[in-house]
Design an enzyme around this catalytic site. Structure first.
Site, PDB file in Angstrom:
ATOM      1  N   ARG A  78      67.588 -46.967  53.130  1.00  0.00           N
ATOM      2  CA  ARG A  78      67.748 -48.428  53.218  1.00  0.00           C
ATOM      3  C   ARG A  78      66.891 -49.148  52.192  1.00  0.00           C
ATOM      4  O   ARG A  78      65.713 -48.837  52.004  1.00  0.00           O
ATOM      5  CB  ARG A  78      67.335 -48.896  54.614  1.00  0.00           C
ATOM      6  CG  ARG A  78      67.332 -50.404  54.782  1.00  0.00           C
ATOM      7  CD  ARG A  78      66.930 -50.781  56.177  1.00  0.00           C
ATOM      8  NE  ARG A  78      65.563 -50.431  56.451  1.00  0.00           N
ATOM      9  CZ  ARG A  78      64.558 -51.311  56.499  1.00  0.00           C
ATOM     10  NH1 ARG A  78      64.776 -52.596  56.286  1.00  0.00           N
ATOM     11  NH2 ARG A  78      63.349 -50.915  56.776  1.00  0.00           N
ATOM     12  N   SER A  83      67.494 -54.851  56.608  1.00  0.00           N
ATOM     13  CA  SER A  83      67.832 -54.575  57.999  1.00  0.00           C
ATOM     14  C   SER A  83      67.971 -55.854  58.827  1.00  0.00           C
ATOM     15  O   SER A  83      68.930 -56.013  59.594  1.00  0.00           O
ATOM     16  CB  SER A  83      66.756 -53.679  58.602  1.00  0.00           C
ATOM     17  OG  SER A  83      66.987 -53.557  59.960  1.00  0.00           O
ATOM     18  N   LEU A  84      67.030 -56.776  58.655  1.00  0.00           N
ATOM     19  CA  LEU A  84      67.174 -58.062  59.351  1.00  0.00           C
ATOM     20  C   LEU A  84      68.494 -58.700  58.921  1.00  0.00           C
ATOM     21  O   LEU A  84      69.216 -59.297  59.721  1.00  0.00           O
ATOM     22  CB  LEU A  84      65.993 -58.984  59.019  1.00  0.00           C
ATOM     23  CG  LEU A  84      64.604 -58.520  59.502  1.00  0.00           C
ATOM     24  CD1 LEU A  84      63.526 -59.502  59.061  1.00  0.00           C
ATOM     25  CD2 LEU A  84      64.555 -58.349  61.011  1.00  0.00           C
ATOM     26  N   HIS A 110      59.858 -45.137  60.400  1.00  0.00           N
ATOM     27  CA  HIS A 110      59.983 -46.594  60.370  1.00  0.00           C
ATOM     28  C   HIS A 110      61.376 -47.075  60.754  1.00  0.00           C
ATOM     29  O   HIS A 110      61.519 -48.025  61.516  1.00  0.00           O
ATOM     30  CB  HIS A 110      59.640 -47.052  58.946  1.00  0.00           C
ATOM     31  CG  HIS A 110      59.676 -48.520  58.721  1.00  0.00           C
ATOM     32  ND1 HIS A 110      58.853 -49.385  59.398  1.00  0.00           N
ATOM     33  CD2 HIS A 110      60.417 -49.281  57.878  1.00  0.00           C
ATOM     34  CE1 HIS A 110      59.085 -50.629  58.983  1.00  0.00           C
ATOM     35  NE2 HIS A 110      60.050 -50.596  58.077  1.00  0.00           N
ATOM     36  N   HIS A 131      58.074 -45.225  56.343  1.00  0.00           N
ATOM     37  CA  HIS A 131      57.450 -46.284  55.537  1.00  0.00           C
ATOM     38  C   HIS A 131      56.195 -45.685  54.923  1.00  0.00           C
ATOM     39  O   HIS A 131      55.415 -45.032  55.610  1.00  0.00           O
ATOM     40  CB  HIS A 131      57.107 -47.484  56.421  1.00  0.00           C
ATOM     41  CG  HIS A 131      56.829 -48.733  55.635  1.00  0.00           C
ATOM     42  ND1 HIS A 131      55.705 -48.864  54.848  1.00  0.00           N
ATOM     43  CD2 HIS A 131      57.527 -49.882  55.500  1.00  0.00           C
ATOM     44  CE1 HIS A 131      55.736 -50.073  54.262  1.00  0.00           C
ATOM     45  NE2 HIS A 131      56.840 -50.694  54.647  1.00  0.00           N
ATOM     46  N   GLU A 143      59.994 -56.570  46.916  1.00  0.00           N
ATOM     47  CA  GLU A 143      59.740 -55.297  47.605  1.00  0.00           C
ATOM     48  C   GLU A 143      60.402 -54.160  46.847  1.00  0.00           C
ATOM     49  O   GLU A 143      61.223 -54.387  45.946  1.00  0.00           O
ATOM     50  CB  GLU A 143      60.236 -55.371  49.054  1.00  0.00           C
ATOM     51  CG  GLU A 143      59.350 -56.278  49.906  1.00  0.00           C
ATOM     52  CD  GLU A 143      59.787 -56.332  51.354  1.00  0.00           C
ATOM     53  OE1 GLU A 143      60.135 -55.285  51.917  1.00  0.00           O
ATOM     54  OE2 GLU A 143      59.788 -57.441  51.913  1.00  0.00           O
TER      55      GLU A 143
HETATM   56  P1  FAD Z   1      65.017 -54.479  67.947  1.00  0.00           P
HETATM   57  O1  FAD Z   1      64.438 -55.679  67.357  1.00  0.00           O
HETATM   58  O2  FAD Z   1      64.196 -53.249  67.940  1.00  0.00           O
HETATM   59  O3  FAD Z   1      65.396 -54.838  69.446  1.00  0.00           O
HETATM   60  C1  FAD Z   1      65.819 -53.853  70.343  1.00  0.00           C
HETATM   61  C2  FAD Z   1      65.927 -54.455  71.721  1.00  0.00           C
HETATM   62  O4  FAD Z   1      66.588 -53.546  72.566  1.00  0.00           O
HETATM   63  C3  FAD Z   1      64.616 -54.771  72.384  1.00  0.00           C
HETATM   64  O5  FAD Z   1      64.746 -56.008  73.040  1.00  0.00           O
HETATM   65  C4  FAD Z   1      64.466 -53.683  73.439  1.00  0.00           C
HETATM   66  O6  FAD Z   1      63.743 -54.089  74.580  1.00  0.00           O
HETATM   67  C5  FAD Z   1      65.910 -53.475  73.796  1.00  0.00           C
HETATM   68  N1  FAD Z   1      66.221 -52.193  74.408  1.00  0.00           N
HETATM   69  C6  FAD Z   1      66.079 -50.950  73.890  1.00  0.00           C
HETATM   70  N2  FAD Z   1      66.506 -50.031  74.763  1.00  0.00           N
HETATM   71  C7  FAD Z   1      66.936 -50.701  75.847  1.00  0.00           C
HETATM   72  C8  FAD Z   1      67.473 -50.310  77.088  1.00  0.00           C
HETATM   73  N3  FAD Z   1      67.656 -49.023  77.433  1.00  0.00           N
HETATM   74  N4  FAD Z   1      67.790 -51.272  78.003  1.00  0.00           N
HETATM   75  C9  FAD Z   1      67.591 -52.588  77.722  1.00  0.00           C
HETATM   76  N5  FAD Z   1      67.083 -53.009  76.550  1.00  0.00           N
HETATM   77  C10 FAD Z   1      66.768 -52.074  75.635  1.00  0.00           C
HETATM   78  N6  FAD Z   1      63.428 -55.028  58.342  1.00  0.00           N
HETATM   79  C11 FAD Z   1      63.643 -55.972  57.425  1.00  0.00           C
HETATM   80  O7  FAD Z   1      64.790 -56.226  57.043  1.00  0.00           O
HETATM   81  N7  FAD Z   1      62.596 -56.683  56.915  1.00  0.00           N
HETATM   82  C12 FAD Z   1      61.309 -56.462  57.294  1.00  0.00           C
HETATM   83  O8  FAD Z   1      60.401 -57.125  56.844  1.00  0.00           O
HETATM   84  C13 FAD Z   1      61.055 -55.451  58.244  1.00  0.00           C
HETATM   85  N8  FAD Z   1      59.787 -55.174  58.635  1.00  0.00           N
HETATM   86  C14 FAD Z   1      59.600 -54.275  59.654  1.00  0.00           C
HETATM   87  C15 FAD Z   1      58.298 -54.051  60.130  1.00  0.00           C
HETATM   88  C16 FAD Z   1      58.089 -53.208  61.200  1.00  0.00           C
HETATM   89  C17 FAD Z   1      56.702 -52.992  61.725  1.00  0.00           C
HETATM   90  C18 FAD Z   1      59.188 -52.548  61.807  1.00  0.00           C
HETATM   91  C19 FAD Z   1      58.983 -51.639  62.964  1.00  0.00           C
HETATM   92  C20 FAD Z   1      60.470 -52.727  61.304  1.00  0.00           C
HETATM   93  C21 FAD Z   1      60.681 -53.594  60.229  1.00  0.00           C
HETATM   94  N9  FAD Z   1      61.965 -53.810  59.733  1.00  0.00           N
HETATM   95  C22 FAD Z   1      62.157 -54.764  58.773  1.00  0.00           C
HETATM   96  C23 FAD Z   1      63.134 -53.219  60.382  1.00  0.00           C
HETATM   97  C24 FAD Z   1      63.732 -54.284  61.313  1.00  0.00           C
HETATM   98  O9  FAD Z   1      62.694 -55.024  61.906  1.00  0.00           O
HETATM   99  C25 FAD Z   1      64.564 -53.684  62.409  1.00  0.00           C
HETATM  100  O10 FAD Z   1      65.457 -52.737  61.903  1.00  0.00           O
HETATM  101  C26 FAD Z   1      65.372 -54.768  63.114  1.00  0.00           C
HETATM  102  O11 FAD Z   1      64.523 -55.807  63.510  1.00  0.00           O
HETATM  103  C27 FAD Z   1      66.091 -54.195  64.301  1.00  0.00           C
HETATM  104  O12 FAD Z   1      66.564 -55.252  65.096  1.00  0.00           O
HETATM  105  P2  FAD Z   1      67.418 -54.923  66.373  1.00  0.00           P
HETATM  106  O13 FAD Z   1      67.735 -56.224  66.987  1.00  0.00           O
HETATM  107  O14 FAD Z   1      68.498 -54.005  66.012  1.00  0.00           O
HETATM  108  O15 FAD Z   1      66.408 -54.096  67.314  1.00  0.00           O
HETATM  109  C1  SIN Z   2      57.721 -54.206  55.025  1.00  0.00           C
HETATM  110  O1  SIN Z   2      57.345 -55.359  55.185  1.00  0.00           O
HETATM  111  O2  SIN Z   2      57.176 -53.399  54.283  1.00  0.00           O
HETATM  112  C2  SIN Z   2      58.897 -53.737  55.808  1.00  0.00           C
HETATM  113  C3  SIN Z   2      60.129 -54.182  55.173  1.00  0.00           C
HETATM  114  C4  SIN Z   2      61.296 -53.418  55.680  1.00  0.00           C
HETATM  115  O3  SIN Z   2      61.162 -52.453  56.422  1.00  0.00           O
HETATM  116  O4  SIN Z   2      62.409 -53.789  55.294  1.00  0.00           O
END
Ligand code: FAD
Ligand code: SIN
Length: 524
Positions: free
Chosen positions: A371, A376-377, A336, A229, A112
């Protein structure tokens, strides 16, 4: 009865699920999800998770790429500890039941933007779904984890000493606000893409954790660095569908309607230049041509290859009548990822005692001004582990804290609103304003306009909040208003262009501006 527990984890994406699973070894956990447990950014992650697992790779190379993308604002210590821990964290995910795509024995590594080599472990193009399903299964099996779906946290509660002791939470099914008390509260509420009208994020991404933390007096950092993105699917019926950067990693070319490859010559890494550069190049191309989208051309790959490597994207495109094996995919940039968030130390602790933040809602210093893809994961996994390590080594931080019941929620004189249209109008206005004035290219004038408009909107929204009974929409509106204002204020404070923050008034980085932008309610 008010539920009480040792650990209140708000959010069930990767950060929340993994934190809850680990913390259940130490004490009781309540895990809140705003809607159904799987809904969040994690579930939609496509590209994968970066880790230097290839024998020819090394965490120091991963660190160099992360620092380069971060444009001078990463916390180098945090970068090195995160990338150093990455191989162990992906092994742990595999042990927890995550199946990464493999070529025979070793994992199949994707490429990537910004990575100097193939380094991204993935599960086809549905990496997030694979991870979330595996961890959700664990948490559902964990007897120490009580999962509460359809529970929207409204505000954090602080005790008389200023420590966080839980949250007020709206239960969707009953419409009532419950008091959850805890010895430690962990925000894992994800990002805030919904602050913008065009986003890759699902509806739950309204920055609730950032807004709640800010109201509770925690420090927010670097909110101006919003990652756009470069390639989301452009189609009238396609809502928030990402076209993964991994396609460009497999040779996808960005072209205009005539098929001209406009990235060639713009940057030595062309399509695989850092995201801020590619997103700005597309933005400038759209403004120059007046077109509504550009195209990502994958026609050099066979239909069989595309179907097996990118099954989700291939199928989604077909459902809109786009056969990516024979025609370029229409794409546009969209909001994004938030690089900024609730400021934490290297263990996930915020500036409010008893309050921790993990995942996209946190600002740990890993991403700097931009980033690196698929970091991020990784950040979610590393910080869930660091938080767990910290709380198990320093039990005095939570174990002896009494859980004294705070006052119940007081609805005051609030009445049911018959003006839902007002909420949706404000919601729309903020998101458009952010896109037009606080988007990929900014200027002093646009930011000032946005700021003044937000001042009025904030007053109006604050009034509804006290006058009307709470609904999830009202809670989210209040939160996107806080986050939008924080982004604008942080952007106004940064008199330079760096990474994702680009302003026409100061088009270059300025050495004296190379510091984090910090905001706290009590420092205003
Ligand atoms: P999230 O997975 O967003 O979870 C948030 C949680 O909080 C949810 O369960 C939601 O319901 C809950 N929540 C929110 N507000 C409240 C509230 N007030 N009360 C109770 N619950 C609440 N990153 C990578 O590293 N690799 C990738 O390939 C990648 N691809 C991506 C593709 C897409 C389409 C997107 C949108 C993002 C991508 N990212 C990727 C970024 C990455 O997915 C996210 O930054 C990461 O998954 C965030 O995880 P998290 O657990 O912090 O939040
Ligand atoms: C993607 O698959 O392009 C998203 C990857 C990321 O946001 O880290």
């Amino acid at each position: 009865m008010s539920p009480s527990c040792d650990f209140l984890v708000i959010g069930s994406g990767l950060a929340g699920l993994l934190s809850a699973h680990k913390l259940s070894a130490l004490g009781s956990v309540c895990l809140l999800a705003k809607k159904e447990a799987s809904e969040g950014n994690s579930q939609y992650a496509q590209g994968g998770i970066a880790a230097a697992v290839d024998p020819g790779d090394d965490p120091s190379q991963h660190a160099e790429d992360t620092l380069k993308a971060g444009a001078g604002l990463c916390n180098e210590e945090v970068v090195r500890l995160v990338v150093g821990d990455a191989p162990a964290r992906v092994r742990e995910l595999a042990d927890l039941g995550v199946h990464f795509s493999a070529k025979g024995g070793p994992p199949d590594l994707g490429l990537e933007a910004g990575h100097s080599r193939r380094r991204v472990l993935h599960a086809g193009d549905a990496t997030g779904r694979e991870i979330v399903q595996a961890l959700l299964k664990r948490c559902r099996e964990d007897r120490g984890v009580r999962l509460c779906e359809g529970h929207v946290a409204v505000d954090l509660i602080r005790d008389s000493g200023g420590s966080c002791c839980g949250a007020y939470v709206l239960q969707r099914a009953t419409g009532s606000v419950r008091t959850f008390t805890a010895r430690a509260t962990i925000l894992a509420t994800g990002g805030a893409g919904k602050v913008y009208i065009y986003t890759s994020n699902p509806d739950v991404a309204t920055g609730d954790g950032m807004a709640m933390a800010w109201r509770a007096g925690a420090t927010l950092a670097n909110m101006e660095f919003v990652q756009f993105h470069p390639t989301c699917l452009y189609h009238p019926q396609a809502k928030s569908f990402l076209i993964s950067e991994a396609l460009r990693g497999e040779g996808g070319k960005l072209v205009d309607r005539e098929g001209r490859n406009f990235m060639a010559g713009l940057h030595p890494q062309a399509e695989l230049a850092p995201r801020d550069i590619v997103a700005r190049a597309i933005d400038s191309e759209l403004k120059r041509t007046g077109e509504e989208c550009v195209f990502l051309d994958m026609t050099h790959k066979s239909a069989d290859y595309l179907k097996s490597r990118f099954p989700t994207i291939h199928e989604k495109c077909l459902s809109f009548g786009i056969d990516m094996a024979v025609a370029p995919i229409p794409v546009v940039p969209a909001a994004h990822f938030f690089c900024g968030g609730v400021r934490t130390d290297a263990h996930g602790a915020t500036s409010v005692p008893g309050l921790f933040a993990v995942g996209e809602t946190a600002h740990t210093g890993l991403h700097g001004a931009n980033r690196l893809a698929s970091n991020s994961l990784l950040e979610c996994c590393v910080f869930a582990e660091r938080l767990f390590g910290h709380l198990s080594a320093r039990r005095e931080l939570w174990e002896q804290r009494p859980i004294s019941p705070p006052p119940d929620w007081n609805p005051g004189k609030a009445v049911k609103s018959d003006e839902a249209v007002v909420i949706s109008q404000n919601w729309d206005e903020i998101r458009r304003l952010m896109w037009n004035y606080v988007g990929i290219v900014r200027s002093k004038k646009r930011l000032e306009r946005a700021f003044h408009r937000m001042e009025l909107l904030n007053r109006e929204i604050d009034q509804y909040y006290w006058d009307f009974l709470l609904t999830p929409d009202l809670i989210e509106l209040r939160n996107i208003a806080v986050v939008a204002t924080a982004v604008i204020r942080s952007a106004m404070a940064r008199c330079e262009s760096r990474g994702l923050h680009y302003t026409l008034d100061y088009p270059q980085p300025v050495e004296s501006e190379r510091h984090d932008t910090l905001l706290s309610r009590f420092s205003v």
